[in-house]
Write an enzyme that holds these catalytic residues in place. Sequence first.
Site, PDB file in Angstrom:
ATOM      1  N   LYS A  63       0.885  -1.165   0.000  1.00 35.41           N
ATOM      2  CA  LYS A  63       0.000   0.000   0.000  1.00 35.41           C
ATOM      3  C   LYS A  63       0.924   1.216   0.000  1.00 35.41           C
ATOM      4  CE  LYS A  63      -3.957   1.881   2.501  1.00 35.41           C
ATOM      5  NZ  LYS A  63      -3.461   3.233   2.777  1.00 35.41           N
ATOM      6  N   CYS A  93      29.473  27.951  16.222  1.00 33.99           N
ATOM      7  CA  CYS A  93      30.407  29.075  16.303  1.00 33.99           C
ATOM      8  C   CYS A  93      30.358  29.807  17.633  1.00 33.99           C
ATOM      9  CB  CYS A  93      30.105  30.063  15.175  1.00 33.99           C
ATOM     10  SG  CYS A  93      28.542  30.912  15.404  1.00 33.99           S
TER      11      CYS A  93
HETATM   12 ZN   LIG Z   1      26.843  29.771  14.239  1.00 35.42          ZN
END
Ligand SMILES: [Zn+2]
Length: 640
Positions: A104, A377
């Site tokens: 299905k 970062c």
């Molecule tokens: Zn970043």
Amino acid sequence: MENKIKRIKWLNGMLQKASYAYYGLDNPIMGDTEYDDLYDELQSLEGETGYILAGSPTQKVQGYVLDGFKKVTHTKPMLSANKTKDIKEIKRFLENNDFYCSYKLDGLTLIVRYKDGNFVQGITRGNGIDGEDVTEACRFIRNLPMQIPDKQDIELRGECVISWDEFKRINSTLETQYAHPRNLAAGTLRNLDLNIAKERNLSFIVFESVVPTFPNKYDGLTKLNEIGFECVGRCTGSVEDCVEAMQPEFYPYPTDGLIFELNDTELSKSLGSTSHHENCRIALKWEDELYETKLVDIKWNTSKSGLINPIAVFDPVDLDGAITTRATLHNISYIENLKLGIGDIVRVYRANMVIPKVHDNLTQSNTWELPTKCPSCGGSVEVRNENGSKTLHCSNPYCFSKLLGKLTHFVNKNAINIDGLSEQTLQKFIDLRWLRTFIDIYHLSEHKTEMYKIEGFGKKSVDKLLENIEKSRNTTLDRFIYSLSIPLIGRSASKTIAKYFGVGNAEGFYDTWNDFDFTTLEDFGDTMNKSMHDYFKDNYVMVSKLMNEFTFLNGEDNKAGVDLSDKTFVITGSLNCYKNREELVRAIEQLGGKVSGSVSSKTNYLINNDTESNSSKNKKAKELGVPIISEKDFINMIKI
Ligand SMILES: [Zn+2]
């Protein structure tokens, strides 16, 4: 030419995004003039190259009208299948009749029609009585034949699906990921932008033939296979055998169960249907088994675009044979709904036995914490509301994970324009830790000896690249501002700023931006003004250092190398853009072109805003095959 085509593709994508944000999300990402500038640029490039993408915004009326499809009535109503999770019920239903079992499929049901052997129409299921005409998008389904042997008229039902592999590939390129291939297939097929269908490998899997009907359905599907259709995976045998043989992970496409169907068409017809389902088939739904485990962490990962994705980490749990410790949590809203907290007992499962998911949270301590810093970062983050769900993004433009995109933009032709710094090369330099900010580009020469040794680089190409970087030190203020990828500040906004301060007057700009109200400039609103101030406030040290790498030139912005030497223009009629004819003449001459008084075989372009007029100059130009262009066309020509 290659670059122009690349630019056309980029413009298509950008305008598409902008118009979706505008019409579809009611949340514009650029100003109207910026949009118009890009649109005009696209139109002129299309005219020049003769390259127009299917679905280019210049070719159709914009606006995401989702009921913008023609309604089509089905040959016979499309009904659902009766469903059960109980194998005994399947057996009761089938009795001793001949049957077969098929997957299905979990996608978007589609009806395709062929006339004289040619594909003529594709229709969605819609409400079961009427569907939507999606013929044009169907032409991009990779395995759907556009022509079949023996000039047959046929009508088939099937499922438009995206394979699991393709689903993973596409999702890895999208900022907002699709939860299931079904949404992705539906979103793709019903998108009015056909480029999208082209790029995503949709498949059409036949499960029923409406015209012609075959006495034996299983054999009928085999015949359709033979003339080139991909038919649904199926098997025969006992119900238990089928369930055993037809596991979802054996199949490349998403499925949400099995269909048991009576094989004999006459018998099937005689059983008739209810308003909900036909009495010749029954579906076995797979049950998702839930497993309890302890949430030990929520990990956040920054993607290339800066979107930060949450992932649940839990104690190892055996999900139908696969030891699993992670599941995606999609976005902030998803976590909020689950009221997660570290140490909570959650129930996880494999959706359709494939993707691990968190089903619910038995503890609901709701003690989870939103990261305040980007995991990549350490920069600041922001929460955005996208299509009704909250998502987390890194706001540091120099985020390591976003660096490639920024640098690619920085070096592009309309920005700082450094030839030879392809995305691939930039990525290589990022990996080598040579590039962390824009400024590093101007110190790449320090790595010259190492660069010579990189495979496929060579002394000649390295020297050429470094030379191009040196050349790019001569620039203009508009290019400089544009290259910084300041949110909302595109090319035309950058030009407006440079026009005000003077293209060579970077110092003047730097000294005054802090007190400057940008809304006094044409087409600048409050958000653009804020965007400018925020950016320069956050980055003023970097900007000042970067500015020192450049010499800002006065005069015409002609770094793109538009060269009209050897080109002769004739100007006629009244002007709307240039103040007067002298100004237009000066613009042409500054780029090395010539202006003459009468049309001859040496004329390259006749500039006339009334391109359809029957003036003698127009007639002459038409006779000689000299293109007649408007002032706008000319401006576009020198803008590239
Ligand atoms: Zn970043």
